[in-house]
Design an enzyme around this catalytic site. Structure first.
Site, PDB file in Angstrom:
ATOM      1  N   GLU A   7     101.165 -55.263  26.758  1.00 44.31           N
ATOM      2  CA  GLU A   7     100.963 -56.694  27.332  1.00 44.31           C
ATOM      3  C   GLU A   7     101.880 -57.766  26.597  1.00 44.31           C
ATOM      4  OE1 GLU A   7      97.341 -59.936  26.683  1.00 44.31           O
ATOM      5  OE2 GLU A   7      97.659 -58.857  25.134  1.00 44.31           O
ATOM      6  N   LYS A  43      96.008 -62.291  33.371  1.00 46.20           N
ATOM      7  CA  LYS A  43      94.925 -62.251  32.848  1.00 46.20           C
ATOM      8  C   LYS A  43      94.136 -63.272  33.221  1.00 46.20           C
ATOM      9  CE  LYS A  43      93.739 -61.507  27.735  1.00 46.20           C
ATOM     10  NZ  LYS A  43      94.792 -61.420  26.505  1.00 46.20           N
ATOM     11  N   CYS A  91      95.121 -56.424  27.363  1.00 48.01           N
ATOM     12  CA  CYS A  91      94.276 -56.564  26.047  1.00 48.01           C
ATOM     13  C   CYS A  91      92.749 -56.284  26.152  1.00 48.01           C
ATOM     14  CB  CYS A  91      94.550 -57.873  25.676  1.00 48.01           C
ATOM     15  SG  CYS A  91      94.134 -58.135  23.598  1.00 48.01           S
TER      16      CYS A  91
END
Length: 358
Positions: free
Chosen positions: A48, A130, A165
């Site tokens: 990430e 995200k 994540c």
């Protein structure tokens, strides 16, 4: 699509990014793509926010201390339609490799936690953001929208997916990926402190061990997918770059050694890397190994009850400003991947860049 290649080698990056330095970040990205290509890999997975590194300093500083770091971070984030991105795409093409890349995407005046999948032809076949930045990350990044939610794609090496994540802990995103028949997953992780830093009342879920050895194998088990977990590492020099003047410098080892790769039944497939390891974790993937795992529990198929439980997913883009479609009626939308300049084939992008330079 039926996979053309069922057996192949893949790599997960366990290395230090080029902190606050876009050009160094791109250099390191291309280096690891080249290394994976030399090793015969068909897929490489980056952590990430690999470019220009995860802003872990945001967890350590107050508002005033964060401002110089935030400015430098924004200055070195990666615009999607850029020469730097073209160089990365060219590296994927040169090595004939699939690349899952995580980066801080600069779009107009906002940053997003973005992942793209680059094909062996250098084309971007998936662009996602995200869906919700975590805690203090919201001071740095915006949220994805409907058309940047998709995480799973059909490829010649299987149905490949990637999440960032704690998205890998999100039961709804996992359910969505399972419904799409995901076979190989990239659980991209940032830089994370170890359990020795844990102080009550901070939850155990906020340390590396919980995410490397509980969350990630749980994803593999629940979706029945090979799961690669690339992680960032940090050196003493990286600690200095991420620490404001006057703050105590931490031991970098508390952040390192977390890269993992799990089989579809949750078994660990590679030795845990040493604290000072900088490199690639390799795994031999055989998609046929997924059959028996999914025959027991396929939560996207025979082991689910959609007549009882269903998930509503909206993949439409939500724009601040929309335009009337006067030809067809209704509202005209531009896909995010088109607007940020990633949907054009690499060869077309290169031709356009050459025209602009003339």
């Amino acid at each position: 699509m039926v996979p053309v290649l069922k057996k192949y080698k893949a790599a997960a990056v366990n290395a230090e990014p080029g902190w606050f330095d876009l050009q160094e970040s791109v250099r390191r990205t291309i280096h690891w793509i080249d290394e994976a290509g030399k090793a015969g890999c068909k897929l490489i997975a980056f952590p990430e926010l690999w470019i220009p590194g995860y802003p872990y300093w945001a967890w350590k500083v107050n508002y005033q201390e964060s401002l110089p770091l935030l400015k430098k971070y924004r200055e070195n984030s990666l615009p999607s339609d850029s020469d730097e991105m073209r160089r990365i795409r060219e590296a994927a093409k040169a090595n004939k490799i699939w690349v899952s890349l995580g980066y801080s995407e600069l779009d107009l005046a906002s940053l997003y936690t973005t992942q793209i999948m680059i094909s062996p032809a250098g084309d971007v076949i998936n662009h996602r953001r995200k869906i919700k930045a975590t805690h203090v990350e919201r001071l740095v990044f915006g949220d994805g929208t409907g058309d940047t939610t998709e995480s799973v794609m059909d490829t010649e090496i299987g149905r490949i997916g990637h999440l960032n994540c704690w998205e890998n802990m999100n039961p709804f995103l996992k359910a969505y990926a399972a419904s799409l028949g995901e076979q190989v997953h990239i659980a991209a992780w940032p830089l994370y402190p170890g359990k020795e830093t844990l102080k009550y009342p901070d939850p155990y879920t906020n340390v590396a061990e919980a995410n490397a050895d509980l969350v990630t194998p749980a994803y593999a088990i629940e979706t029945g997918s090979f799961t690669l977990a690339p992680w960032q590492t940090i050196t003493a020099e990286g600690i200095k770059l991420n620490t404001p003047p006057g703050k105590e410098l931490e031991d970098p080892n508390i952040y390192n050694g977390n890269g993992r790769i799990f089989g579809p039944d949750g078994q660990n497939l590679v030795p845990h890397p040493d604290k000072d390891f900088q490199g690639l974790l390799f795994v031999d993937i055989d998609l046929d190994e997924i059959h028996l795992t999914k025959s027991l529990a396929d939560f996207g198929g025979h082991y689910m009850r959609p007549d009882l439980i269903r998930l509503l997913v909206d993949t439409n883009r939500k724009d601040l400003v929309v335009h009337e479609d006067r030809v067809n009626g209704g509202v005209a939308y531009t896909r995010t991947i088109d607007r940020v300049g990633l949907s054009a084939p690499l060869d077309a992008s290169a031709t356009e860049a050459q025209s602009e330079s003339v």
